[in-house]
Design a protein around this motif. Structure first.
Motif, PDB file in Angstrom:
ATOM      1  N   UNK A 138       0.859  -1.181   0.000  1.00 20.74           N
ATOM      2  CA  UNK A 138       0.000   0.000   0.000  1.00 20.74           C
ATOM      3  C   UNK A 138       0.893   1.228   0.000  1.00 20.74           C
ATOM      4  N   UNK A 139       0.541   2.188  -0.843  1.00 20.40           N
ATOM      5  CA  UNK A 139       1.255   3.468  -0.879  1.00 20.40           C
ATOM      6  C   UNK A 139       0.341   4.560  -0.350  1.00 20.40           C
ATOM      7  N   UNK A 140       0.887   5.421   0.477  1.00 17.80           N
ATOM      8  CA  UNK A 140       0.162   6.582   0.973  1.00 17.80           C
ATOM      9  C   UNK A 140       0.425   7.747   0.036  1.00 17.80           C
ATOM     10  N   UNK A 141      -0.612   8.537  -0.261  1.00 13.84           N
ATOM     11  CA  UNK A 141      -0.451   9.716  -1.099  1.00 13.84           C
ATOM     12  C   UNK A 141      -0.929   9.491  -2.515  1.00 13.84           C
ATOM     13  N   UNK A 142      -0.788  10.522  -3.307  1.00 22.91           N
ATOM     14  CA  UNK A 142      -1.240  10.498  -4.698  1.00 22.91           C
ATOM     15  C   UNK A 142      -0.422   9.525  -5.537  1.00 22.91           C
ATOM     16  N   UNK A 143      -1.030   9.101  -6.637  1.00 22.13           N
ATOM     17  CA  UNK A 143      -0.398   8.133  -7.523  1.00 22.13           C
ATOM     18  C   UNK A 143       0.967   8.609  -8.024  1.00 22.13           C
ATOM     19  N   UNK A 144       1.079   9.882  -8.321  1.00 22.27           N
ATOM     20  CA  UNK A 144       2.315  10.410  -8.888  1.00 22.27           C
ATOM     21  C   UNK A 144       3.400  10.665  -7.838  1.00 22.27           C
ATOM     22  N   UNK A 145       3.046  10.519  -6.556  1.00 19.79           N
ATOM     23  CA  UNK A 145       4.018  10.821  -5.498  1.00 19.79           C
ATOM     24  C   UNK A 145       4.928   9.627  -5.233  1.00 19.79           C
ATOM     25  N   UNK A 146       5.994   9.906  -4.541  1.00 15.82           N
ATOM     26  CA  UNK A 146       6.864   8.846  -4.036  1.00 15.82           C
ATOM     27  C   UNK A 146       6.551   8.644  -2.562  1.00 15.82           C
ATOM     28  N   UNK A 147       5.244   8.522  -2.266  1.00 17.30           N
ATOM     29  CA  UNK A 147       4.783   8.421  -0.888  1.00 17.30           C
ATOM     30  C   UNK A 147       5.265   7.179  -0.179  1.00 17.30           C
ATOM     31  N   UNK A 148       5.139   7.185   1.126  1.00 15.51           N
ATOM     32  CA  UNK A 148       5.546   6.027   1.922  1.00 15.51           C
ATOM     33  C   UNK A 148       4.794   4.768   1.481  1.00 15.51           C
ATOM     34  N   UNK A 149       5.452   3.622   1.599  1.00 16.94           N
ATOM     35  CA  UNK A 149       4.840   2.353   1.236  1.00 16.94           C
ATOM     36  C   UNK A 149       4.999   1.362   2.383  1.00 16.94           C
ATOM     37  N   UNK A 150       3.958   0.549   2.559  1.00 16.05           N
ATOM     38  CA  UNK A 150       4.000  -0.510   3.558  1.00 16.05           C
ATOM     39  C   UNK A 150       3.600  -1.821   2.913  1.00 16.05           C
ATOM     40  N   UNK A 151       4.179  -2.895   3.409  1.00 13.42           N
ATOM     41  CA  UNK A 151       3.819  -4.239   2.967  1.00 13.42           C
ATOM     42  C   UNK A 151       2.972  -4.865   4.072  1.00 13.42           C
ATOM     43  N   UNK A 152       1.768  -5.319   3.705  1.00 11.33           N
ATOM     44  CA  UNK A 152       0.881  -5.932   4.690  1.00 11.33           C
ATOM     45  C   UNK A 152       1.265  -7.389   4.892  1.00 11.33           C
ATOM     46  N   UNK A 153       1.617  -7.709   6.132  1.00 11.11           N
ATOM     47  CA  UNK A 153       2.050  -9.075   6.446  1.00 11.11           C
ATOM     48  C   UNK A 153       0.920  -9.994   6.894  1.00 11.11           C
ATOM     49  N   UNK A 154       0.072  -9.523   7.816  1.00  7.39           N
ATOM     50  CA  UNK A 154      -0.906 -10.433   8.391  1.00  7.39           C
ATOM     51  C   UNK A 154      -2.030  -9.676   9.097  1.00  7.39           C
ATOM     52  N   UNK A 155      -3.071 -10.444   9.399  1.00  6.67           N
ATOM     53  CA  UNK A 155      -4.177  -9.948  10.197  1.00  6.67           C
ATOM     54  C   UNK A 155      -3.658  -9.643  11.604  1.00  6.67           C
ATOM     55  N   UNK A 156      -4.157  -8.604  12.191  1.00 10.33           N
ATOM     56  CA  UNK A 156      -3.755  -8.197  13.540  1.00 10.33           C
ATOM     57  C   UNK A 156      -4.968  -8.409  14.446  1.00 10.33           C
ATOM     58  N   UNK A 157      -4.970  -9.512  15.158  1.00  9.16           N
ATOM     59  CA  UNK A 157      -6.140  -9.832  15.975  1.00  9.16           C
ATOM     60  C   UNK A 157      -6.173  -8.972  17.236  1.00  9.16           C
ATOM     61  N   UNK A 158      -7.380  -8.660  17.694  1.00  9.30           N
ATOM     62  CA  UNK A 158      -7.505  -7.860  18.915  1.00  9.30           C
ATOM     63  C   UNK A 158      -7.062  -8.673  20.132  1.00  9.30           C
ATOM     64  N   UNK A 159      -6.798  -7.987  21.218  1.00  9.18           N
ATOM     65  CA  UNK A 159      -6.317  -8.671  22.415  1.00  9.18           C
ATOM     66  C   UNK A 159      -7.191  -8.344  23.627  1.00  9.18           C
ATOM     67  N   UNK A 160      -7.055  -9.167  24.636  1.00  9.95           N
ATOM     68  CA  UNK A 160      -7.823  -8.980  25.868  1.00  9.95           C
ATOM     69  C   UNK A 160      -7.425  -7.675  26.564  1.00  9.95           C
ATOM     70  N   UNK A 161      -6.180  -7.247  26.381  1.00  7.86           N
ATOM     71  CA  UNK A 161      -5.740  -5.980  26.981  1.00  7.86           C
ATOM     72  C   UNK A 161      -6.634  -4.830  26.513  1.00  7.86           C
TER      73      UNK A 161
END
Length: 159
Positions: free
Chosen positions: A90-113
């Motif tokens: 996933x890239x943040x920002x407009x298509x033409x930008x060199x915005x930050x990018x993240x790779x999604x690894x996994x589901x993040x389950x909620x916790x009892x905390x």
């Protein structure tokens, strides 16, 4: 305590500048695995789950989606759509930008905390499918409230 900010600086391979995980003092910092640098959650998904599964009572009791302790709250994408992007970039920002990018690894389950901290019995189970995703920052930069996100192909090309 989670703090809402208008912008945040993402550092590749590290996470959010100043975050407890970027400082290696977060609860799961001892786990040497990728994808624990940034978490994303669908506000739309949380609101839908809490409204439909509890008759709206849980949603009323949750003061802020930020209290679910995810780094970035997204609007305009469902929890299902967000989960389907696991394994993608996933890239943040407009298509033409060199915005930050993240790779999604996994589901993040909620916790009892979170359930105890928010004082909402059943919250963990209610949000099991909508708890967000865990990501790795692969290209740094600044993200801002209201910014668009783009789903990229595996080879980092636009999709």
């Amino acid at each position: 305590e989670m703090i809402s900010r208008p912008s945040a600086n993402l550092i590749a391979g590290v996470g959010i500048e100043g975050d407890r995980y970027s400082k290696h003092i977060g609860t799961y910092s001892v786990l040497d695995e990728p994808g624990r640098q940034l978490t994303l959650i669908s506000a739309d998904g949380v609101e839908k789950a809490l409204s439909s599964l509890s008759g709206g009572k849980m949603l009323e009791n949750l003061k802020s989606i930020g209290n679910l302790r995810r780094n970035v709250v997204l609007r305009g994408i469902s929890a299902d759509e967000l989960r389907k992007t696991i394994g993608k970039v996933i890239q943040f920002g407009e298509e033409s930008s060199n915005g930050p990018q993240v790779f999604e690894h996994r589901n993040c389950v909620p916790c009892m905390y979170n359930e105890r901290k928010n004082k909402i019995p059943g919250l963990m189970e209610c949000l099991w499918e909508t708890g967000g995703v865990s990501c790795e920052v692969i290209r740094g930069g600044t993200i801002q409230v209201g910014e668009t996100i783009l789903l990229l192909d595996d080879d980092h090309g636009r999709r």
